[in-house]
Design an enzyme around this catalytic site. Structure first.
Site, PDB file in Angstrom:
ATOM      1  N   THR A  21      33.141  41.288  18.984  1.00 30.78           N
ATOM      2  CA  THR A  21      33.075  41.173  17.687  1.00 30.78           C
ATOM      3  C   THR A  21      33.120  41.697  16.040  1.00 30.78           C
ATOM      4  O   THR A  21      33.676  41.252  15.539  1.00 30.78           O
ATOM      5  CB  THR A  21      32.542  39.582  17.627  1.00 30.78           C
ATOM      6  OG1 THR A  21      32.682  39.171  19.122  1.00 30.78           O
ATOM      7  CG2 THR A  21      32.660  38.229  16.268  1.00 30.78           C
ATOM      8  N   ARG A  23      37.666  35.662  31.450  1.00 29.03           N
ATOM      9  CA  ARG A  23      38.222  36.307  29.798  1.00 29.03           C
ATOM     10  C   ARG A  23      38.722  37.113  30.287  1.00 29.03           C
ATOM     11  O   ARG A  23      37.550  38.000  30.397  1.00 29.03           O
ATOM     12  CB  ARG A  23      38.381  36.210  28.511  1.00 29.03           C
ATOM     13  CG  ARG A  23      39.040  36.790  27.600  1.00 29.03           C
ATOM     14  CD  ARG A  23      40.393  35.933  27.351  1.00 29.03           C
ATOM     15  NE  ARG A  23      40.969  36.356  26.569  1.00 29.03           N
ATOM     16  CZ  ARG A  23      42.345  37.247  26.485  1.00 29.03           C
ATOM     17  NH1 ARG A  23      42.355  37.958  27.821  1.00 29.03           N
ATOM     18  NH2 ARG A  23      43.327  37.938  25.558  1.00 29.03           N
ATOM     19  N   CYS A  81      45.530  38.184  35.929  1.00 27.36           N
ATOM     20  CA  CYS A  81      46.891  39.111  37.032  1.00 27.36           C
ATOM     21  C   CYS A  81      47.703  40.070  37.069  1.00 27.36           C
ATOM     22  O   CYS A  81      48.079  40.860  37.277  1.00 27.36           O
ATOM     23  CB  CYS A  81      47.442  37.527  37.405  1.00 27.36           C
ATOM     24  SG  CYS A  81      47.509  36.504  36.103  1.00 27.36           S
ATOM     25  N   SER A 111      33.279  34.667  24.850  1.00 29.01           N
ATOM     26  CA  SER A 111      32.182  36.185  24.825  1.00 29.01           C
ATOM     27  C   SER A 111      31.306  35.686  24.843  1.00 29.01           C
ATOM     28  O   SER A 111      30.767  34.135  25.350  1.00 29.01           O
ATOM     29  CB  SER A 111      32.611  36.406  23.566  1.00 29.01           C
ATOM     30  OG  SER A 111      31.859  37.586  23.191  1.00 29.01           O
ATOM     31  N   CYS A 122      41.712  35.937  40.785  1.00 33.91           N
ATOM     32  CA  CYS A 122      42.239  35.036  40.247  1.00 33.91           C
ATOM     33  C   CYS A 122      40.822  34.170  39.609  1.00 33.91           C
ATOM     34  O   CYS A 122      40.135  33.952  40.642  1.00 33.91           O
ATOM     35  CB  CYS A 122      43.821  34.047  40.288  1.00 33.91           C
ATOM     36  SG  CYS A 122      43.700  32.197  38.959  1.00 33.91           S
ATOM     37  N   CYS A 177      43.273  34.541  30.713  1.00 36.68           N
ATOM     38  CA  CYS A 177      42.395  35.482  31.131  1.00 36.68           C
ATOM     39  C   CYS A 177      42.414  36.152  31.665  1.00 36.68           C
ATOM     40  O   CYS A 177      42.742  37.595  31.238  1.00 36.68           O
ATOM     41  CB  CYS A 177      41.475  35.255  32.463  1.00 36.68           C
ATOM     42  SG  CYS A 177      41.933  35.329  34.105  1.00 36.68           S
ATOM     43  N   CYS A 227      45.470  27.699  34.435  1.00 40.20           N
ATOM     44  CA  CYS A 227      45.102  29.389  34.037  1.00 40.20           C
ATOM     45  C   CYS A 227      44.432  28.792  33.028  1.00 40.20           C
ATOM     46  O   CYS A 227      44.555  27.991  31.774  1.00 40.20           O
ATOM     47  CB  CYS A 227      46.592  29.505  33.870  1.00 40.20           C
ATOM     48  SG  CYS A 227      46.622  30.624  33.097  1.00 40.20           S
TER      49      CYS A 227
END
Length: 563
Positions: A354, A318, A538, A64, A508, A535, A532
Site C-alpha cells: 500500500t 486476492r 485462474c 490486504s 480457485c 482474485c 468469483c
C-alpha cells in the site's frame, strides 16, 4: 453479438474528456487523483481528473493484510492524523514463527532484519483507508464513478492511449442486449493512469502491446486468502503482528501467513501461497484452513477449555504481485502509465504494497501534471520512472530484489540466504538472482505428484469455500455473460483434467470451477462465475493459459466491508 457488432448497431458511444483519466479507485489511483488536485491548487491551475472504480464503491474490492508503513501517506497528507485517517492501531509487538506440525520456533526480535520490523507502522483496514482517500479526493474536486468498469483501452491513430471505454451494461448470457441494455461510454484523457491492482485486465493487455516486460524476469504472484475474526478479549493483544513460515507448506513450496491484532477484538488471519507451486493437488484455500488448526494459531480463536469461541465475520482472496524489482515492467508508454500493484511494486520481503501504491501514484501524478500544464499529451511520462529510480522506494525494493527468487531453491535455502542478505548485509549485496519461468509453468503433471488429503471442515474453525464466499458478499448479475472465459472449451478436460487432475477445482478459492459429469457421463468443466471474488488466480495459474479473466459488469464482485 460481438462487441464490435453492438458498437456498430448501438453506437457511437458518448464520450467525456478530461485531462487525466484514472482506472482503479484503490490507494494508487486515488493517490494519483489527490496529488493532481493538490498540485493544481498549489499552482492555481485547473486540471480535470476522473477515477473509474469497478466496485460498487471505493474499497469494495480492496483486500490486504494489512500493516501500513505511513511514510508515503505522510508525504501525501502530512496532517493525516488530524484529518481523521483510519490509522487507529499502531503496532505494539511482533513475532516471527517457524512452524512444524505441532510446534513453533520464534525468532528473537533482535535477530529480525529491518524488512521484518514493524515499529512505527499501523494495522489497518485498507478498505477503510480507501474509502477515506476517496472522500479526500472528492473534497478536492475529483470525479469518482463507482460501479463503472473500464473494459477497453482506446488508442489514437499513432497507437498512443487516448482513454478507455466502460463496459456495456445489460448484456444477457447469450451475448445479446437485454431490455435494460446501456452502451458503454468513452472517457478520454491527455493521459490515462492504470491502477487496477495485481494482474489488471487492461494492464495485462498494455504490457503485451508495448512489450513493457521485455528484459524483465517473469512476474511472480501469490494468492492471499484472508479471514477476519472477532475473538475473546482475553486472547486479543491490540497491535500484535505475527508472521509464520513453514507448516503446512512443504519445503519446496513458497508461502507464509499472518495474524494482525486490530482494534475492537478483531484479528485478521491470512495465508499467502506462492503461485509457482508444483503439485497440482495443492489447494491454497485448504492449506489456509489447515494452518488454522496449528496449536499456536488456534489458541487465539479458542477459550481456556479449548473450544472455538471466536466468530469469523469476513472472508476474501486476492492475487498479489511478488516478483519485485526484477519483474517490474517499464511503467510508461505513449499516453499512460502503470502504478501500484498494476505494475508490481509490492515489497514481498516486507509483505507491504500500500505504501508503494500511494508513492507511485503520487509520482505518476506529478509527471502527468507537469506534462499537461506544459501543453503535452499522449507522449511518455518519462519523469515518472526517473522519479521512482531516485526515490526511497527504489532503494527499498532494490534491497529486496532477490527475496522471492531464493525460494526456488526451497524453504531452507531461501530462509538462510534471505537472512544473510537482509540481516547480515542489510540488503547491500552485489549479486542478483533471476527467475526464468512464469508461475503456471511450474505445475507438474499429476502422475509425478502425490495427492493431498485435506480434512473436512468442522464449520467452527475450518470452513468450505461456498460458506466463505457467502461472507465475502460476492454478487454478479446472474444473466450477464460469464467474465471467466476460455480460449478453447476443450482444453479443461482434454489437458487440464487429463494431465494435471483438474487444478482449477483446487486453486480457485471461491469454488468457481468444478468438473462434473454431463448427461452422457462425460466430464465437463462447470464455471459458476457468480461466485468469483476477482482474485485473478485462474488467469495466472491455469497451466495452459486458457482461462482469461475479463471485466464483468461494474458493481459486481465482492463487497469487503471491513477488510
Amino acid at each position: 453479438m460481438t462487441p464490435q457488432d453492438i458498437l456498430a448497431q448501438y453506437g457511437p458511444r458518448e464520450s467525456m474528456e478530461y485531462d487525466i483519466v484514472i482506472v482503479g479507485g484503490g490507494p494508487a489511483g486515488l493517490s494519483s487523483a489527490i496529488r493532481l488536485k493538490q498540485l493544481a491548487t498549489e499552482q492555481g491551475k485547473e486540471v480535470s481528473v476522473v477515477v473509474l472504480e469497478k466496485g460498487s464503491e471505493p474499497g469494495a474490492h480492496i483486500l490486504s493484510g494489512a500493516v501500513l508503513d505511513p511514510q508515503s501517506l505522510t508525504e501525501l497528507f502530512p496532517d493525516w492524523k488530524a484529518m481523521g485517517a483510519p490509522l487507529d492501531q499502531p503496532v505494539t509487538d511482533e513475532a516471527m514463527l517457524f512452524l512444524s506440525e505441532g510446534g513453533a520456533y520464534r525468532t528473537p526480535n533482535f535477530l529480525l532484519p529491518e524488512c521484518s520490523q514493524n515499529h512505527g507502522n499501523y494495522i489497518i483496514s485498507v478498505g477503510a483507508l480507501t474509502r477515506w482517500l476517496a472522500q479526500q479526493a472528492e473534497n478536492l474536486g475529483v470525479e469518482i464513478f463507482p460501479g463503472f468498469a473500464a473494459a477497453e483501452v482506446l488508442y489514437d491513430e499513432q497507437g498512443a492511449v487516448r482513454g478507455v471505454a466502460t463496459g456495456n451494461m445489460g448484456i444477457e448470457k447469450n451475448g445479446e442486449p437485454g431490455p435494460n441494455f446501456q452502451i458503454g461510454m468513452e472517457l478520454l484523457g491527455k493521459y490515462t493512469i492504470f491502477a487496477e491492482g495485481a494482474r489488471g485486465h487492461l494492464g495485462k493487455q498494455l504490457i503485451a502491446k508495448y512489450q513493457l516486460d521485455a528484459g524483465c524476469d517473469p512476474q511472480s504472484y501469490g494468492i492471499g486468502i484472508k479471514e477476519l475474526w472477532e475473538v475473546d478479549p482475553a486472547r486479543h493483544e491490540p497491535g500484535l503482528v505475527v508472521h509464520t513460515a513453514g507448516w503446512p507448506m512443504d519445503s519446496k513450496t513458497y508461502g507464509g501467513s499472518f495474524l494482525y491484532h486490530m482494534a475492537d477484538n478483531k484479528i485478521a488471519l491470512g495465508f499467502v501461497t506462492g503461485l509457482n507451486y508444483e503439485n497440482p493437488y495443492l489447494s491454497p484455500f485448504e492449506e489456509f484452513q489447515r494452518w488454522k488448526t496449528h496449536p499456536n494459531i488456534r489458541w487465539y480463536l479458542e477459550n481456556s477449555a479449548g473450544e472455538v469461541t471466536a466468530k469469523r465475520i469476513a472472508y476474501g482472496a486476492r492475487a498479489i504481485t511478488a516478483g519485485g524489482l526484477l519483474a517490474l515492467p517499464k511503467t510508461v508508454f505513449p499516453g499512460g502509465a502503470l502504478v501500484g500493484c498494476e505494475a508490481g511494486f509490492l515489497n514481498v520481503s516486507r509483505i507491504k504494497g500500500t505504501h508503494a501504491a500511494i508513492k507511485t501514484g503520487m509520482q505518476a501524478a506529478e509527471a502527468a501534471f507537469e506534462a499537461v500544464t506544459n501543453g503535452r499529451q499522449q507522449d511518455e511520462l518519462s519523469a515518472y520512472p526517473q522519479a521512482f529510480k531516485n526515490s526511497w522506494l527504489y532503494t527499498e525494493l532494490n534491497k529486496a530484489r532477490n527475496f522471492k527468487a531464493w525460494f526456488k531453491y526451497g524453504l531452507g535455502v531461501g530462509t538462510l540466504m534471505n537472512g544473510l542478505e537482509q540481516f547480515g548485509l542489510k540488503g547491500k549485496m552485489s549479486w542478483t538472482i533471476h527467475r526464468d519461468k512464469p508461475d503456471h509453468a511450474y505445475l507438474k503433471p499429476a502422475s509425478e505428484c502425490k495427492p493431498i488429503n485435506y480434512p473436512k471442515p468442522d464449520g467452527k474453525l475450518t470452513f468450505d469455500r461456498l460458506s466463505s464466499v457467502f461472507i465475502s458478499n460476492a454478487n454478479h448479475e446472474e444473466n450477464q455473460p460469464a467474465h471467466l472465459t476460455l480460449k478453447d472449451a476443450s482444453v479443461p478436460v482434454a489437458i487440464n483434467l487429463a494431465k494435471y487432475a483438474g487444478p482449477e477445482a483446487r486453486y480457485c478459492p471461491a469454488g468457481v470451477y468444478e468438473f462434473v459429469k454431463d448427461a452422457n457421463g462425460a466430464d465437463q468443466l462447470q464455471i459458476s462465475a457468480q461466485n468469483c471474488v476477482h482474485c485473478k488466480t485462474c488467469d495466472i495459474k491455469d497451466p495452459t493459459q486458457n482461462i482469461v479473466w475479463v471485466t464483468p459488469e461494474g458493481g459486481g464482485g465482492p463487497n469487503y466491508a471491513e477488510m
